[in-house]
Structure formats: structure tokens, C-alpha cells
Design a protein around this motif. Structure first.
Motif, PDB file in Angstrom:
ATOM      1  N   LYS A 166       1.244  -1.150  -0.022  1.00  0.00           N
ATOM      2  CA  LYS A 166       0.487   0.591  -0.234  1.00  0.00           C
ATOM      3  C   LYS A 166       1.101   1.342  -0.329  1.00  0.00           C
ATOM      4  O   LYS A 166       1.856   1.641   1.313  1.00  0.00           O
ATOM      5  CB  LYS A 166      -0.684  -0.436   1.033  1.00  0.00           C
ATOM      6  N   PRO A 167       0.727   2.134  -0.680  1.00  0.00           N
ATOM      7  CA  PRO A 167       1.420   3.310  -0.809  1.00  0.00           C
ATOM      8  C   PRO A 167       1.520   4.462   0.344  1.00  0.00           C
ATOM      9  O   PRO A 167       0.694   4.401   1.462  1.00  0.00           O
ATOM     10  CB  PRO A 167       0.578   4.422  -2.498  1.00  0.00           C
ATOM     11  N   VAL A 168       2.556   5.018   0.149  1.00  0.00           N
ATOM     12  CA  VAL A 168       2.500   5.259   1.642  1.00  0.00           C
ATOM     13  C   VAL A 168       1.941   6.812   1.681  1.00  0.00           C
ATOM     14  O   VAL A 168       1.974   7.563   0.513  1.00  0.00           O
ATOM     15  CB  VAL A 168       3.714   5.706   2.987  1.00  0.00           C
ATOM     16  N   PRO A 169       1.334   8.027   2.635  1.00  0.00           N
ATOM     17  CA  PRO A 169       0.799   8.902   2.250  1.00  0.00           C
ATOM     18  C   PRO A 169       1.953  10.167   2.477  1.00  0.00           C
ATOM     19  O   PRO A 169       1.568  11.060   2.959  1.00  0.00           O
ATOM     20  CB  PRO A 169      -0.617   9.381   3.297  1.00  0.00           C
ATOM     21  N   THR A 170       3.173   9.956   1.584  1.00  0.00           N
ATOM     22  CA  THR A 170       3.592  10.882   1.260  1.00  0.00           C
ATOM     23  C   THR A 170       3.083  12.200   0.848  1.00  0.00           C
ATOM     24  O   THR A 170       3.787  13.348   1.406  1.00  0.00           O
ATOM     25  CB  THR A 170       5.299  10.859   0.850  1.00  0.00           C
ATOM     26  N   GLU A 171       3.039  12.914   0.294  1.00  0.00           N
ATOM     27  CA  GLU A 171       1.662  13.758   0.022  1.00  0.00           C
ATOM     28  C   GLU A 171       1.866  13.946   1.190  1.00  0.00           C
ATOM     29  O   GLU A 171       1.295  15.873   1.220  1.00  0.00           O
ATOM     30  CB  GLU A 171       0.624  13.415  -0.873  1.00  0.00           C
ATOM     31  N   ARG A 172       0.411  13.993   1.717  1.00  0.00           N
ATOM     32  CA  ARG A 172      -0.059  14.416   3.105  1.00  0.00           C
ATOM     33  C   ARG A 172       1.053  14.892   4.256  1.00  0.00           C
ATOM     34  O   ARG A 172       0.457  16.021   4.448  1.00  0.00           O
ATOM     35  CB  ARG A 172      -0.673  13.235   3.541  1.00  0.00           C
ATOM     36  N   TRP A 173       2.336  14.053   3.461  1.00  0.00           N
ATOM     37  CA  TRP A 173       3.056  14.224   4.918  1.00  0.00           C
ATOM     38  C   TRP A 173       4.006  15.802   4.930  1.00  0.00           C
ATOM     39  O   TRP A 173       4.221  16.807   5.625  1.00  0.00           O
ATOM     40  CB  TRP A 173       4.146  13.551   5.109  1.00  0.00           C
ATOM     41  N   ILE A 174       3.789  15.817   3.513  1.00  0.00           N
ATOM     42  CA  ILE A 174       4.475  17.079   2.848  1.00  0.00           C
ATOM     43  C   ILE A 174       3.486  18.603   2.763  1.00  0.00           C
ATOM     44  O   ILE A 174       4.141  19.240   3.051  1.00  0.00           O
ATOM     45  CB  ILE A 174       4.780  16.516   1.107  1.00  0.00           C
ATOM     46  N   GLU A 175       2.030  17.846   2.526  1.00  0.00           N
ATOM     47  CA  GLU A 175       1.660  18.748   2.656  1.00  0.00           C
ATOM     48  C   GLU A 175       1.491  19.757   3.747  1.00  0.00           C
ATOM     49  O   GLU A 175       1.349  21.308   4.591  1.00  0.00           O
ATOM     50  CB  GLU A 175       0.060  18.900   2.256  1.00  0.00           C
ATOM     51  N   ASP A 176       1.149  19.061   5.449  1.00  0.00           N
ATOM     52  CA  ASP A 176       1.785  19.002   6.717  1.00  0.00           C
ATOM     53  C   ASP A 176       2.289  19.871   7.016  1.00  0.00           C
ATOM     54  O   ASP A 176       3.265  21.132   7.456  1.00  0.00           O
ATOM     55  CB  ASP A 176       1.408  18.429   7.422  1.00  0.00           C
ATOM     56  N   VAL A 177       3.460  19.745   6.225  1.00  0.00           N
ATOM     57  CA  VAL A 177       5.199  20.532   6.732  1.00  0.00           C
ATOM     58  C   VAL A 177       4.386  21.195   6.228  1.00  0.00           C
ATOM     59  O   VAL A 177       5.523  22.712   6.455  1.00  0.00           O
ATOM     60  CB  VAL A 177       5.759  19.116   5.941  1.00  0.00           C
TER      61      VAL A 177
END
Length: 210
Positions: free
Chosen positions: A173-184
Motif C-alpha cells: 500500500k502506498p505511504v501517504p507522503t503527499e499528506r506528510w509533505i503538505e502538513d510540513v
């Protein structure tokens, strides 16, 4: 025939990060300590640049609207950095021409992955091209540094296990890297909403591109 969605998964971080780790492990097994360190610097540096361009756009709207550029494609960068190096090392104990062929096959795979990012509308052409150029520079710089690398003995089972692990990772399953970058990006910019390419204004994010 492999689908574009399946093909693009081979550029995901759950695949390319283990592949990059396998490259490091193989070099260390061959006692190529300096090359292993150099590879880590190049790959991590490329990742940092990708993340920086994404944070710049999501947080402040810094991009190139005329080119529809909102950040370097992480899939394209990682694929083009990893696969040529991976296949070169797999062919390390073969003749120089076969090593070159391995790197060429790796570039071919990465190009297909880069194209898939555009086909599935995950990235614009400019973003995919930027990822290809950055990843290509990383792999070419490393391969030039490894040109004098002597063939070292690595268990064929280790090579097979590494390649199978890379392939199997594509089903994770892909990890939510986009969400993490958005949060940062929102944390460092102080904005409540991320910038998106739709209107080039702060709106709720709906473009999964990492």
C-alpha cells in the motif's frame, strides 16, 4: 500487458527506497565503502530537492504556471536514479558492454515509469521531465564514479532476493507522503490551506503527485 497504474507503482517510494537500500547494501558487501556513501549522498540529496520544490509550491505557491510546474516528480526522479544503477550492479561481474546494457535497460524502465506519471494525470510533462533530468544526473554521476569499480562477489541468492523484494514491494500500500509533505508545508508557511494547480490558489489539495 502491464497497466499504466501498475507501471507507475514501480516509481513509488515503497519500491524505490528498498531498491536504493539494496544498492547500498550490495556496495557495502563488496567493501566499496566510499561508493556506498556517495550513493547515499546523491540519492538523499535528490529526494531533498524534490521535497523542497513541493513544499515551496504547496506552502507558498512557488512554481512555473506557464509550464504547469508545481514541483519535481518524486516517482520520476527516484526511478531514473535507482533503476540504471540497480541493473548496472546486477551486471557488474559481466563484460563492460553488458554493464552498459544493464544501465540502458534501467533507463528504459525509468522512462516508461516517467511517461506513466503523465498518462495517469499524476504529473504534468514539465514535472516528469524535471524528475527524469534530476534522476538521470544522479545515476550518471554515480555510474561515472563506479566506472573503475572492480567486480566483487555477491551471492546470487542475495541478488535474486533483492530483486524479488523490489518487485514484491510494488504490491504494498502506498505511504501517504503527499499528506506528510503538505502538513510540513503548511506548518512552515503558516497558511491554512495548500496551494494547488487549480487556479494556482490555496484550495483543498486534490492532486496526488508524489
Amino acid at each position: 500487458m502491464i497497466s499504466w497504474l501498475k507501471l507507475t507503482s514501480f516509481g513509488g517510494i515503497v519500491v524505490t527506497a528498498p531498491a536504493a537500500a539494496a544498492i547500498t547494501a550490495w556496495l557495502m558487501m563488496g567493501r566499496a565503502w566510499r561508493l556506498a556513501g556517495w550513493w547515499c549522498v546523491l540519492f538523499i540529496g535528490g529526494m531533498a530537492l524534490v521535497v523542497a520544490t513541493k513544499i515551496a509550491f504547496i506552502g507558498w505557491g512557488l512554481g512555473i504556471q506557464a509550464l504547469d510546474f508545481t514541483g519535481i516528480s518524486g516517482h520520476a526522479m527516484r526511478a531514473t536514479a535507482v533503476y540504471p544503477v540497480l541493473f548496472y550492479l546486477v551486471m557488474l561481474r559481466s563484460a563492460p558492454l553488458m554493464r552498459l546494457l544493464g544501465a540502458t535497460v534501467g533507463f528504459g524502465i525509468s522512462i516508461a515509469i516517467d511517461v506513466s506519471r503523465v498518462v495517469i494525470h499524476a504529473h504534468s510533462i514539465s514535472e516528469a521531465v524535471a524528475g527524469f533530468v534530476l534522476g538521470g544526473l544522479i545515476s550518471i554521476v554515480f555510474l561515472r564514479s563506479a566506472a573503475s569499480l572492480k567486480a566483487f562477489r555477491v551471492s546470487r541468492w542475495a541478488l535474486v532476493a533483492g530483486l524479488l523484494a523490489v518487485f514484491a514491494s510494488s504490491y504494498l500500500k502506498p505511504v501517504p507522503t503527499e499528506r506528510w509533505i503538505e502538513d510540513v508545508a503548511l506548518a512552515v508557511s503558516g497558511h491554512d490551506q495548500p496551494f494547488t494547480r487549480i487556479g494556482w490558489k490555496p484550495r483543498s489539495a486534490n492532486f496526488q503527485s508524489y
